[in-house]
Write an enzyme that holds these catalytic residues in place. Structure first.
Site, short mmCIF file in Angstrom:
data_model
loop_
_atom_site.label_atom_id
_atom_site.label_comp_id
_atom_site.label_asym_id
_atom_site.label_seq_id
_atom_site.Cartn_x
_atom_site.Cartn_y
_atom_site.Cartn_z
CG ASP A 8 -37.22 8.43 7.22
OD1 ASP A 8 -36.86 8.36 8.40
OD2 ASP A 8 -37.23 7.44 6.46
CG ASP A 46 -33.63 5.92 5.01
OD1 ASP A 46 -33.81 4.86 5.63
OD2 ASP A 46 -33.61 5.99 3.76
CG HIS A 48 -29.48 3.93 3.52
ND1 HIS A 48 -30.07 2.87 4.17
CD2 HIS A 48 -30.50 4.57 2.87
CE1 HIS A 48 -31.36 2.86 3.92
NE2 HIS A 48 -31.67 3.89 3.15
CG HIS A 81 -32.17 7.14 -0.40
ND1 HIS A 81 -32.15 5.95 -1.09
CD2 HIS A 81 -32.70 6.87 0.81
CE1 HIS A 81 -32.67 5.00 -0.33
NE2 HIS A 81 -33.01 5.52 0.84
CE LYS A 106 -36.57 4.99 8.73
NZ LYS A 106 -36.23 4.89 7.30
CB CYS A 151 -40.18 5.35 6.11
SG CYS A 151 -38.77 4.58 5.27
C1 VGL Z 1 -37.79 5.59 2.38
C2 VGL Z 1 -37.41 4.46 0.43
C3 VGL Z 1 -36.12 4.18 0.82
C4 VGL Z 1 -38.75 6.38 3.21
C5 VGL Z 1 -36.52 5.32 2.80
O1 VGL Z 1 -38.31 7.16 4.08
O2 VGL Z 1 -39.97 6.25 3.00
N1 VGL Z 1 -38.24 5.15 1.19
N2 VGL Z 1 -35.68 4.61 2.01
ZN ZN Z 2 -33.64 4.43 2.48
#
Ligand code: VGL
Ligand code: ZN
Length: 198
Positions: A8, A46, A48, A81, A106, A151
């Site tokens: 990420d 990430d 979404h 995010h 993901k 993550c």
């Molecule tokens: C993450 C919170 C929400 C991460 C991803 O990459 O650690 N943390 N989504």
């Molecule tokens: Zn996230």
């Protein structure tokens, strides 16, 4: 075969981003420096849909960083995010991507969050990362990136549970919450993981 999993490295987790991790950009030169040492490099992203149920904005009666029960799982409510296709969801331009052979996305199911690069938080659906690594004869993984306490941690823990040797590269991660990360490091070591510094 030893793989590096880069977690990420996206604008929303970097300074100025929607869910910025303090000093998060400091990991990028470290990651760029070590990529060539691995036989295989993969990344997670990430990704979404807008209106994801992990977003505080989907729960108007709650504030960001509150914890709620979401379909039977504890869920921290995050600022919006990494909405797929947006600038904030892009991998940083500063990250050297030439070694990265595959990117696993993901958090794509709107109803469940996904911290690990391997499964959603309910372990209902796999991303394909475990199968990919096994197919490439990977037996050990090193995990780096953001955020250390979410993550990175869940990816590294799942790697252990899936039978991979796993370590977290301590110089190439930064947490959202340092105290939470300290506890998670202990849990990871207890499960047989290693935190590698230097
Ligand atoms: C993450 C919170 C929400 C991460 C991803 O990459 O650690 N943390 N989504
Ligand atoms: Zn996230």
């Amino acid at each position: 075969m030893h793989a590096l999993i880069i977690v990420d490295i996206q604008y929303d987790f970097l300074p100025g981003g929607a869910l910025a991790v303090a000093d998060g950009d400091a990991v990028i030169p470290v990651i760029n420096h070590i990529q060539g040492d691995y036989e295989l490099v993969v990344a997670t992203q990430d990704w979404h849909p807008a209106g994801h149920h992990s977003f505080a904005s989907s729960h108007p009666d709650h504030k960001p960083f509150a914890t709620i029960d979401l379909n039977g799982l504890d869920q921290v409510l995050w600022p919006d995010h990494c909405i797929r296709g947006t600038e904030g969801a892009r991998l940083s331009n500063q990250l050297d991507t030439k070694h990265i052979e595959a990117v696993f996305r993901k958090g794509t199911n709107p109803t469940i969050d996904s911290y690990s690069g391997f499964f959603d938080n309910g372990k209902r659906k796999r991303t394909g990362l475990a199968g990919y690594l096994r197919d490439r004869d990977v037996t050990a993984v090193s995990v780096c990136g953001l955020a250390a306490d979410y993550c990175v941690y869940f990816t590294a823990m799942d790697a252990l549970q899936l039978g991979f040797e796993a370590c977290i590269l301590g110089d190439a991660v930064r947490p959202i919450d340092a105290l939470a990360y300290a506890e998670k490091q202990e849990a990871f070591i207890k499960q047989g993981g290693q935190i590698v510094i230097g």
